[in-house]
Design a protein around this motif. Sequence first.
Motif, mmCIF file in Angstrom:
data_model
loop_
_atom_site.group_PDB
_atom_site.id
_atom_site.type_symbol
_atom_site.label_atom_id
_atom_site.label_comp_id
_atom_site.label_asym_id
_atom_site.label_seq_id
_atom_site.Cartn_x
_atom_site.Cartn_y
_atom_site.Cartn_z
ATOM 1 N N PRO A 29 0.829 -1.203 0.000
ATOM 2 C CA PRO A 29 0.000 0.000 0.000
ATOM 3 C C PRO A 29 0.862 1.251 0.000
ATOM 4 C CG PRO A 29 -0.758 -1.583 1.640
ATOM 5 C CD PRO A 29 0.551 -2.100 1.126
ATOM 6 N N ALA A 30 0.342 2.304 -0.594
ATOM 7 C CA ALA A 30 1.084 3.563 -0.675
ATOM 8 C C ALA A 30 1.528 4.001 0.708
ATOM 9 C CB ALA A 30 0.212 4.639 -1.319
ATOM 10 N N GLY A 31 2.799 4.380 0.832
ATOM 11 C CA GLY A 31 3.323 4.857 2.109
ATOM 12 C C GLY A 31 3.816 3.763 3.015
ATOM 13 N N HIS A 32 3.659 2.470 2.615
ATOM 14 C CA HIS A 32 4.090 1.355 3.464
ATOM 15 C C HIS A 32 5.246 0.631 2.789
ATOM 16 C CE1 HIS A 32 0.709 1.497 6.352
ATOM 17 N NE2 HIS A 32 0.040 1.947 5.309
ATOM 18 N N ILE A 33 6.373 0.525 3.480
ATOM 19 C CA ILE A 33 7.532 -0.193 2.986
ATOM 20 C C ILE A 33 7.611 -1.539 3.704
ATOM 21 C CG2 ILE A 33 10.028 -0.179 2.702
ATOM 22 C CD1 ILE A 33 8.556 1.931 1.057
ATOM 23 N N LEU A 34 7.652 -2.614 2.936
ATOM 24 C CA LEU A 34 7.724 -3.937 3.547
ATOM 25 C C LEU A 34 9.063 -4.131 4.246
ATOM 26 C CD1 LEU A 34 6.143 -6.128 0.743
ATOM 27 C CD2 LEU A 34 5.094 -5.410 2.888
ATOM 28 N N PRO A 35 9.079 -4.856 5.382
ATOM 29 C CA PRO A 35 10.341 -5.097 6.097
ATOM 30 C C PRO A 35 11.289 -5.947 5.261
ATOM 31 C CG PRO A 35 8.547 -6.380 7.052
ATOM 32 C CD PRO A 35 7.924 -5.444 6.066
ATOM 33 N N ARG A 36 12.587 -5.648 5.361
ATOM 34 C CA ARG A 36 13.593 -6.349 4.576
ATOM 35 C C ARG A 36 14.466 -7.270 5.416
ATOM 36 N NH1 ARG A 36 16.164 -1.027 2.234
ATOM 37 N NH2 ARG A 36 15.719 -0.532 4.411
ATOM 38 N N THR A 37 14.419 -7.146 6.740
ATOM 39 C CA THR A 37 15.244 -7.960 7.629
ATOM 40 C C THR A 37 14.369 -8.492 8.756
ATOM 41 O OG1 THR A 37 15.823 -6.132 9.111
ATOM 42 C CG2 THR A 37 17.232 -6.466 7.158
ATOM 43 N N PRO A 38 14.814 -9.567 9.455
ATOM 44 C CA PRO A 38 14.048 -10.048 10.610
ATOM 45 C C PRO A 38 13.819 -8.959 11.666
ATOM 46 C CG PRO A 38 15.626 -11.703 9.958
ATOM 47 C CD PRO A 38 15.913 -10.473 9.121
#
Length: 214
Positions: A29-38
Amino acid sequence: MVMTAPQRSGRHTPAGEQTVSQREQATAPAGHILPRTPRELFESLPPTLCLRAEIIDGNLTVSPSGIPRHGRIAMRLAFALLPVLEEHGWESFVGNVDVCIEGPRDTVVPDYCLAPVDAPLWGDRELLSSALILAAEVVSAGSMEMDRATKPRIYANGGIPIMLIIDPIASPPAVTVLSDPADGAYRTMTHVQMGKPILLPSPVDFDLDTSIFL
């Protein structure tokens, strides 16, 4: 359950081609960055999550909070150590506080831990491991390797002076006190059959009657 965040590919990405991480973020969703690390995934979890979420050796592990017997033993330990809390002005937590292991920044949730009232935090939700006085784990069928081997190494690395292992599924049931952490290991161990007293060393200095766990 062990979860790992998406890993970046080491290969060159041709013009116009997206990596898996880029595609996932493009569909967020716009404005939401998915996590890339644990660690980022852990920090994105809501504090009201009804599962135990820990980062163990860089992997995010999510597990049930425990059976009634497990919680009962942790509460009996908490009640037994109330005189210690009153004497020193410390506070304790039963399976409901996150602890940040300094260095690797792994996150663990001890079944019981003892800390000063003014213990420093990492962020606003995790106690720093070096501030803890004692951490305890209650062994269950699904946590034998973790509680008997992995957690002692992690707690020693985190500078926690005392670890208590309550093992009702051992044959016979047993209680172990580990202390004197150095170089990623506890140098002193005391082991008794459950039902016999065991000394929690300084700074706790308390003779624990382990028959309360039977």
